[in-house]
Design a protein around this motif. Structure first.
Motif, PDB file in Angstrom:
ATOM      1  N   ARG A   1       0.830  -1.206   0.000  1.00 30.19           N
ATOM      2  CA  ARG A   1       0.000   0.000   0.000  1.00 30.19           C
ATOM      3  C   ARG A   1       0.864   1.254   0.000  1.00 30.19           C
ATOM      4  O   ARG A   1       0.601   2.217  -0.725  1.00 30.19           O
ATOM      5  CB  ARG A   1      -0.936  -0.007   1.217  1.00 30.19           C
ATOM      6  CG  ARG A   1      -2.085  -1.000   1.105  1.00 30.19           C
ATOM      7  CD  ARG A   1      -3.082  -0.798   2.242  1.00 30.19           C
ATOM      8  NE  ARG A   1      -4.328  -1.467   1.945  1.00 30.19           N
ATOM      9  CZ  ARG A   1      -4.649  -2.684   2.335  1.00 30.19           C
ATOM     10  NH1 ARG A   1      -3.771  -3.387   3.040  1.00 30.19           N
ATOM     11  NH2 ARG A   1      -5.814  -3.209   2.023  1.00 30.19           N
TER      12      ARG A   1
ATOM     13  N   GLU B   1      -7.335  -1.421  -4.101  1.00 36.46           N
ATOM     14  CA  GLU B   1      -7.546  -0.198  -3.328  1.00 36.46           C
ATOM     15  C   GLU B   1      -6.624   0.926  -3.784  1.00 36.46           C
ATOM     16  O   GLU B   1      -7.054   2.067  -3.959  1.00 36.46           O
ATOM     17  CB  GLU B   1      -7.302  -0.496  -1.842  1.00 36.46           C
ATOM     18  CG  GLU B   1      -7.348   0.722  -0.955  1.00 36.46           C
ATOM     19  CD  GLU B   1      -6.858   0.441   0.453  1.00 36.46           C
ATOM     20  OE1 GLU B   1      -6.496   1.410   1.152  1.00 36.46           O
ATOM     21  OE2 GLU B   1      -6.814  -0.746   0.856  1.00 36.46           O
ATOM     22  N   LYS B   2      -5.337   0.634  -3.976  1.00 31.36           N
ATOM     23  CA  LYS B   2      -4.349   1.690  -4.197  1.00 31.36           C
ATOM     24  C   LYS B   2      -4.096   2.021  -5.658  1.00 31.36           C
ATOM     25  O   LYS B   2      -3.409   2.999  -5.950  1.00 31.36           O
ATOM     26  CB  LYS B   2      -3.029   1.291  -3.522  1.00 31.36           C
ATOM     27  CG  LYS B   2      -3.103   1.280  -2.005  1.00 31.36           C
ATOM     28  CD  LYS B   2      -3.450   2.656  -1.457  1.00 31.36           C
ATOM     29  CE  LYS B   2      -3.548   2.691   0.046  1.00 31.36           C
ATOM     30  NZ  LYS B   2      -3.929   4.030   0.546  1.00 31.36           N
TER      31      LYS B   2
ATOM     32  N   ALA C   1      -7.724   8.656  -8.100  1.00 28.21           N
ATOM     33  CA  ALA C   1      -7.421   8.385  -6.691  1.00 28.21           C
ATOM     34  C   ALA C   1      -6.780   9.598  -6.040  1.00 28.21           C
ATOM     35  O   ALA C   1      -6.185  10.454  -6.705  1.00 28.21           O
ATOM     36  CB  ALA C   1      -6.496   7.173  -6.569  1.00 28.21           C
TER      37      ALA C   1
ATOM     38  N   HIS D   1      -4.240  10.183  -2.607  1.00 34.94           N
ATOM     39  CA  HIS D   1      -3.470   9.598  -1.515  1.00 34.94           C
ATOM     40  C   HIS D   1      -2.965  10.708  -0.608  1.00 34.94           C
ATOM     41  O   HIS D   1      -2.617  11.800  -1.076  1.00 34.94           O
ATOM     42  CB  HIS D   1      -2.284   8.794  -2.048  1.00 34.94           C
ATOM     43  CG  HIS D   1      -2.683   7.626  -2.886  1.00 34.94           C
ATOM     44  ND1 HIS D   1      -1.960   7.213  -3.985  1.00 34.94           N
ATOM     45  CD2 HIS D   1      -3.741   6.795  -2.795  1.00 34.94           C
ATOM     46  CE1 HIS D   1      -2.560   6.162  -4.535  1.00 34.94           C
ATOM     47  NE2 HIS D   1      -3.633   5.904  -3.829  1.00 34.94           N
TER      48      HIS D   1
ATOM     49  N   GLU E   1     -11.919  13.939   5.694  1.00 34.09           N
ATOM     50  CA  GLU E   1     -12.590  13.231   4.603  1.00 34.09           C
ATOM     51  C   GLU E   1     -12.272  13.929   3.290  1.00 34.09           C
ATOM     52  O   GLU E   1     -12.261  15.166   3.213  1.00 34.09           O
ATOM     53  CB  GLU E   1     -14.098  13.232   4.853  1.00 34.09           C
ATOM     54  CG  GLU E   1     -14.906  12.383   3.897  1.00 34.09           C
ATOM     55  CD  GLU E   1     -16.375  12.333   4.292  1.00 34.09           C
ATOM     56  OE1 GLU E   1     -17.159  11.701   3.564  1.00 34.09           O
ATOM     57  OE2 GLU E   1     -16.738  12.928   5.325  1.00 34.09           O
TER      58      GLU E   1
ATOM     59  N   LYS F   1     -12.661  13.544  -1.249  1.00 36.53           N
ATOM     60  CA  LYS F   1     -13.284  12.820  -2.348  1.00 36.53           C
ATOM     61  C   LYS F   1     -13.011  13.528  -3.664  1.00 36.53           C
ATOM     62  O   LYS F   1     -12.677  14.719  -3.703  1.00 36.53           O
ATOM     63  CB  LYS F   1     -14.791  12.700  -2.130  1.00 36.53           C
ATOM     64  CG  LYS F   1     -15.534  14.023  -2.080  1.00 36.53           C
ATOM     65  CD  LYS F   1     -17.048  13.840  -1.990  1.00 36.53           C
ATOM     66  CE  LYS F   1     -17.474  13.188  -0.710  1.00 36.53           C
ATOM     67  NZ  LYS F   1     -18.962  13.110  -0.592  1.00 36.53           N
TER      68      LYS F   1
ATOM     69  N   PHE G   1     -13.958   8.881  -6.272  1.00 34.37           N
ATOM     70  CA  PHE G   1     -13.054   8.374  -5.235  1.00 34.37           C
ATOM     71  C   PHE G   1     -13.465   8.998  -3.913  1.00 34.37           C
ATOM     72  O   PHE G   1     -13.831  10.176  -3.856  1.00 34.37           O
ATOM     73  CB  PHE G   1     -11.598   8.730  -5.558  1.00 34.37           C
ATOM     74  CG  PHE G   1     -10.611   8.180  -4.561  1.00 34.37           C
ATOM     75  CD1 PHE G   1     -10.087   6.907  -4.720  1.00 34.37           C
ATOM     76  CD2 PHE G   1     -10.214   8.938  -3.463  1.00 34.37           C
ATOM     77  CE1 PHE G   1      -9.185   6.387  -3.802  1.00 34.37           C
ATOM     78  CE2 PHE G   1      -9.312   8.423  -2.537  1.00 34.37           C
ATOM     79  CZ  PHE G   1      -8.797   7.145  -2.713  1.00 34.37           C
ATOM     80  N   HIS G   2     -13.374   8.206  -2.844  1.00 33.75           N
ATOM     81  CA  HIS G   2     -13.770   8.697  -1.522  1.00 33.75           C
ATOM     82  C   HIS G   2     -12.963   7.967  -0.461  1.00 33.75           C
ATOM     83  O   HIS G   2     -12.829   6.749  -0.510  1.00 33.75           O
ATOM     84  CB  HIS G   2     -15.267   8.464  -1.298  1.00 33.75           C
ATOM     85  CG  HIS G   2     -15.741   8.916   0.057  1.00 33.75           C
ATOM     86  ND1 HIS G   2     -16.336   8.069   0.957  1.00 33.75           N
ATOM     87  CD2 HIS G   2     -15.687  10.135   0.652  1.00 33.75           C
ATOM     88  CE1 HIS G   2     -16.646   8.746   2.057  1.00 33.75           C
ATOM     89  NE2 HIS G   2     -16.259   9.994   1.893  1.00 33.75           N
ATOM     90  N   ASP G   3     -12.409   8.698   0.499  1.00 38.95           N
ATOM     91  CA  ASP G   3     -11.657   8.076   1.589  1.00 38.95           C
ATOM     92  C   ASP G   3     -11.688   9.016   2.781  1.00 38.95           C
ATOM     93  O   ASP G   3     -12.083  10.179   2.675  1.00 38.95           O
ATOM     94  CB  ASP G   3     -10.216   7.791   1.156  1.00 38.95           C
ATOM     95  CG  ASP G   3      -9.578   6.667   1.954  1.00 38.95           C
ATOM     96  OD1 ASP G   3     -10.193   6.202   2.933  1.00 38.95           O
ATOM     97  OD2 ASP G   3      -8.454   6.254   1.602  1.00 38.95           O
ATOM     98  N   ARG G   4     -11.240   8.501   3.928  1.00 35.58           N
ATOM     99  CA  ARG G   4     -11.205   9.319   5.132  1.00 35.58           C
ATOM    100  C   ARG G   4     -10.095   8.836   6.052  1.00 35.58           C
ATOM    101  O   ARG G   4      -9.627   7.707   5.954  1.00 35.58           O
ATOM    102  CB  ARG G   4     -12.553   9.272   5.859  1.00 35.58           C
ATOM    103  CG  ARG G   4     -12.871   7.913   6.481  1.00 35.58           C
ATOM    104  CD  ARG G   4     -14.229   7.946   7.181  1.00 35.58           C
ATOM    105  NE  ARG G   4     -15.307   8.231   6.256  1.00 35.58           N
ATOM    106  CZ  ARG G   4     -16.529   8.601   6.627  1.00 35.58           C
ATOM    107  NH1 ARG G   4     -16.806   8.741   7.906  1.00 35.58           N
ATOM    108  NH2 ARG G   4     -17.454   8.828   5.733  1.00 35.58           N
ATOM    109  N   ARG G   5      -9.682   9.726   6.956  1.00 33.91           N
ATOM    110  CA  ARG G   5      -8.720   9.388   7.998  1.00 33.91           C
ATOM    111  C   ARG G   5      -9.296   9.853   9.337  1.00 33.91           C
ATOM    112  O   ARG G   5      -9.930  10.910   9.410  1.00 33.91           O
ATOM    113  CB  ARG G   5      -7.364  10.088   7.769  1.00 33.91           C
ATOM    114  CG  ARG G   5      -6.689   9.753   6.449  1.00 33.91           C
ATOM    115  CD  ARG G   5      -6.083   8.373   6.460  1.00 33.91           C
ATOM    116  NE  ARG G   5      -5.381   8.110   5.215  1.00 33.91           N
ATOM    117  CZ  ARG G   5      -5.923   7.600   4.131  1.00 33.91           C
ATOM    118  NH1 ARG G   5      -7.221   7.299   4.141  1.00 33.91           N
ATOM    119  NH2 ARG G   5      -5.220   7.389   3.043  1.00 33.91           N
TER     120      ARG G   5
END
Length: 950
Positions: free
Chosen positions: A402, A436-437, A442, A444, A522, A524, A533-537
């Motif tokens: 990753r 995923e990666k 995307a 990152h 968050e 996106k 694309f959507h992600d969060r920490r």
């Protein structure tokens, strides 16, 4: 061994599948007329908007023939293009190649996401009758190199890659595998180390997977007769046959001339000039030019061997930046890559191998992140779990992949292949990591640290990728929220070309909090109305730490640099600077701090005074140093090459780790580094490892340990507390724990042993520096109240003394004493069980992995790495052979809350009786020779934990 046995004797390409000899493809019988189409080579050009057909006709008759050839293109059986016809004379026995070239303005192109296929039909006519007809499937596409990019049909693209390295596939299997690879966003498949079944290319043609053909010239550089012209003649023939077989497959876009020949000769990745004969490189260049002559339409490159003679179209490299330095140049000057994630971002740094990507050609990293079977290097990412995970290589590779994929995409690497997605049947965890990666659209986040103080300015680097085959108009949105309340947000319009990466910064201030809170970051990408694309920490926010009011006695500080004084002032600590150590007294100054890089000659001159202070009950706390003296009670060595971004609690529940969880000991703000110049773990003496960290030799390093002396202790800290306590909350918590870890022991009792005089046990305990008295034969008369720990050999002769004094031994235990029985035998174990009223039996041990089964105070400082005794070398590609750690393990046929099994198998067991306890210890620490450091560390730590109960 294989390559040495056949050294310089093999005169033809041979792959690692050489043992699978015989028929490996479908067998068929073809009947031809006397005059026929013997070969077709279809060349399509998007740039020139043309199709060229090189048609070879053969006359095997004894008389001449005049024939007409009709050439048409079919699309799903319907003629869509007429390439014209021609007539020609063929003399008896003649073979003739004729080239037909036609413009084609608007063909349907073959793409990886829409692989359109045509059929070229060549019909051979003589005297009005069809005498031969040949159908050849093809796709209209063109693939080339342009600067650092691969280009398909005029569109730049990056190529996440995989490699098939086995034989024996059929079409159904190939289709299934390629579909799975495409689901993981893999675009190119290398048919590794030998020609593979044509079903792979047929499936790739139909599904839109790019293919690399590779020869069977594979790594056996020391076995091949590379100085024999016959080898190179056979290599050229091998390549000619492979090209003739596969050249009309549109999926086939590149040729890998060989695999690791220069690297294997040099013994390093990448190959270092001067470490291999120049003439081998020259022959490889000649072979590449021969391949280019056979098929000038496809780029060539050399797997792992860079750019021989500067003649490759793309640069091939293997293992240029492995975790723990695997596969690279040997020696301490070589970067060992412990500092993930930052060490994954290596392409803009100077590396020891001296190679750098100039971006004048595409870079194909054909193999990276090798999944070693030796669990030791996996400790870098898994800690102790490297020895207990059912698939540590899979779990750790998934973690590293990753990070590696994010970094490779950041630098725009043209093609890359983490090795190897097929390590387990698909789909697997590595496949999930790729899916995923490697998403084409995307985002990152470069920073991995996730803990902040309140009202702190935070920057997140957002790396945005477009790896679609078309330009994309996007909206990047991010927000930070606390309990659904938005603290900060931003919305950006972005236009990205294919294969373009762009970097943005998100900046926000953490909220004011009075206790630890979680905030959500968050982000996106929107493409039109759809979320692409959507992600969060999840981040932690801590209140600012200040250790006030400081009600304890003042802290004595010696700090020649000044950094520690500044830190203590910032945290409100009451301290007194001292430069003379004769008046150090634990009653006045329970804590003496030696500041950052302040272990100087003055300290060494007054070492005896400091030792006296500790023996009376004082605590000496040393912050980060660049060297350590020899006057300490144990031998210590700093490894200036080792630092860590991921460390592991090795004494969970210890006061120094109060308020810290495992994830707090990794990725510290602002550069991810947790410690530098870590200690190599000691083996002998009274010490506890509090935190450890991994690397190529396993969990061999510690940045925090305590050393016991007299009634006091030394706490030695290489964790980056001095520089980071004000920016990293975990460092602030650790600082508080360090400053509060004081207090003298009220009483020091003796350690006894009951063992044969000068036997293995007694000699080993003497070697590790344990002061003991041998009570063998004196149990009847000795006063056991002066002892807190007795170690007993478990053989029958020694055990007789225990049986003869059973009541005295039982009383000692119930009044708070501890007895450790070492290496019990079946009869003595049964007798001990009777003494303790426990049904205890021993069974013979196999050579199996010994691991801790619980988190227990008795195991503080002991890791599974310490119990992993092997004969294998470091960084072994196969699992090392285990050494014997015990002869017997315990079986206690009773469910009793006073019995605790500490290891699996049960070779370390604690049985509580009254105020004291019995320890059954079957570990062969007094017999082990090869892994002596580990064995001595186990017993040293075990005794420390038994005697000094903080």
């Amino acid at each position: 061994m294989w390559s040495e046995y056949y050294k310089r004797s093999i005169i033809a390409p041979i792959s690692p599948s050489y043992v699978k000899s015989g028929i490996w493809e479908e067998v068929y019988l073809a009947a031809y007329p006397k005059v026929y189409v013997s070969d077709v080579f279809i060349i399509t050009s998007v740039r020139e908007k043309s199709i060229t057909v090189k048609l070879t006709l053969k006359n095997e008759d004894e008389v001449s023939h005049r024939v007409t050839v009709e050439n048409i293109v079919l699309d799903d059986g319907v003629k869509v293009k007429d390439l014209g016809s021609f007539s020609t004379d063929l003399d008896a026995g003649e073979q003739k190649t004729i080239e037909v070239r036609k413009a084609w303005e608007n063909p349907k192109l073959w793409w990886i996401d829409s692989p359109h296929l045509y059929v070229l039909r060549n019909t051979l006519i003589e005297n009005g009758s069809i005498i031969d007809q040949k159908d050849t499937r093809f796709g209209f596409r063109e693939f080339w190199c342009e600067g650092p990019y691969f280009v398909l049909n005029g569109v730049r693209l990056h190529l996440p890659a995989a490699s098939v390295y086995w034989a024996g596939a059929d079409k159904e299997y190939a289709v299934r595998i390629i579909k799975l690879l495409k689901d993981a966003h893999i675009r190119i498949l290398r048919l590794h180390n030998a020609p593979k079944e044509t079903c792979w290319l047929e499936a790739a043609d139909e599904l839109g997977m790019l293919i690399v053909d590779e020869s069977a010239i594979w790594t056996y550089a020391r076995s091949y007769a590379l100085n024999d012209p016959r080898f190179w003649e056979n290599a050229a023939k091998h390549w000619e046959e492979l090209i003739n077989r596969d050249k009309n497959h549109p999926s086939l876009v590149m040729y890998s001339i060989e695999n690791e020949i220069l690297s294997a000769t040099a013994g390093a990745h990448p190959p270092v000039p001067g470490m291999y004969p120049k003439e081998i490189e020259e022959r490889l260049v000649e072979l590449g030019e021969f391949v280019r002559k056979c098929d000038p339409t496809r780029p060539i490159y050399y797997e792992s061997d860079l750019d021989p003679g500067g003649r490759a179209d793309a640069i091939g490299i293997h293992y240029p930046n492995e975790y723990c330095g695997f596969g690279q140049c040997v020696g301490r000057g070589c970067d060992e890559n412990y500092l993930y994630p930052d060490d994954a971002y290596w392409l803009d740094k100077d590396k020891p191998h001296g190679w750098k990507w100039k971006k004048d050609k595409p870079l194909y990293i054909g193999e990276i992140a090798y999944p070693l079977r030796d669990p030791n290097p996996w400790t870098l990412f898994l800690g102790d779990r490297a020895y207990t995970s059912p698939n540590p290589h899979l779990e750790s590779s998934t973690y590293s992949w990753r990070i590696d994929i994010e970094a490779l995409r950041y630098f725009g690497v043209s093609a890359y292949n983490p090795w190897n997605i097929f390590v387990e049947p698909l789909p697997n965890a590595l496949w999930e990591a790729c899916r995923e990666k490697q998403a084409p659209l995307a985002v990152h986040v470069r920073e991995y640290y996730d803990s902040f103080y309140a009202e702190e300015d935070v920057k997140r680097t957002l790396i945005v990728h477009n790896d679609l085959l078309e330009a994309a108009s996007l909206i990047l949105k991010w927000k930070v929220s606390l309990k659904e309340k938005i603290i900060a947000s931003e919305e950006l319009k972005i236009a990205l070309e294919p294969a373009e990466t762009r970097v943005y910064e998100a900046r926000f201030k953490t909220p004011k909090v009075t206790r630890k809170e979680e905030i959500t970051f968050e982000f996106k990408l929107l493409r039109g109305e759809e979320t692409a694309f959507h992600d969060r920490r999840i981040y932690e926010v801590h209140p600012k730490v200040r250790l006030t009011p400081w009600k304890k006695p003042p802290v004595a500080v010696y700090d020649k640099v000044g950094e520690t004084r500044r830190l203590l002032s910032d945290f409100g600590v009451n301290f007194v600077e001292i430069n003379e150590f004769g008046n150090l007294n634990p009653e006045d100054y329970p804590l003496f701090v030696i500041g950052y890089r302040s272990l100087d000659d003055k300290i060494a001159e007054d070492a005896e005074k400091i030792k006296e202070y500790v023996n009376k009950g004082g605590t000496v706390l040393c912050f980060e140093q660049d060297h350590y003296p020899k006057w300490l009670p144990i031998e210590l060595k700093l490894d200036t090459f080792h630092a860590c971004t991921i460390s592991w609690p090795r004494a969970s529940g210890h006061p120094l780790l109060r308020g810290l969880k495992e994830s707090d000991l990794r990725y510290w703000n602002p550069d991810h580094i947790v410690s530098k110049a870590d200690f190599i773990k000691p083996s002998r003496g009274k010490f506890r490892v509090i935190i450890d960290c991994g690397g190529k030799s396993g969990l061999s390093w510690t940045p925090l340990l305590e050393v016991i002396e007299g009634k006091g202790r030394y706490v030695l800290c290489q964790v980056e507390v001095t520089s980071k306590a004000t920016s990293e909350p975990a460092a602030g918590i650790l600082l508080s724990n360090l400053l509060n870890y004081v207090g003298a022991r009220s009483e020091i009792k003796k350690t006894g042993i009951i063992a044969s005089e000068n036997g293995l046990m007694e000699r080993t305990l003497r070697t590790i520096g344990l002061e003991t008295e041998n009570l063998h034969g004196e149990l009847k008369t000795i006063d056991l109240s002066n002892y807190d720990l007795i170690l007993v050999e478990g053989d029958e002769e020694t055990f007789k003394h225990i049986e003869e004094n059973a009541s005295k031994i039982t009383q000692f235990i119930r009044q708070g004493g501890t007895i450790l029985f070492h290496k019990l035998e079946p009869r003595t174990a049964e007798a001990l069980g009777g003494l303790l009223n426990v049904p205890l039996k021993l069974y013979g041990s196999k050579r199996e992995r010994l691991v801790k089964s619980v988190s227990h105070r008795l195991l503080w400082g002991i890791s599974n790495h310490d119990l992993f005794w092997t004969d294998g070398p470091l960084l072994s590609e196969s699992e090392p052979e285990l050494r014997e750690t015990s002869r017997y393990f315990c079986v206690i046929q009773e469910d009793d809350e006073n019995i605790e099994v500490l290891t699996e198998p049960a070779v370390l067991v604690k049985i509580r009786r009254g105020e004291g306890s019995v320890i059954i210890d079957q570990i062969l620490w007094d017999e082990e020779s090869k892994e002596r450091d580990k064995a001595e560390r186990v017993i040293s730590t075990l005794i420390t934990n038994l005697k000094f109960k903080d």
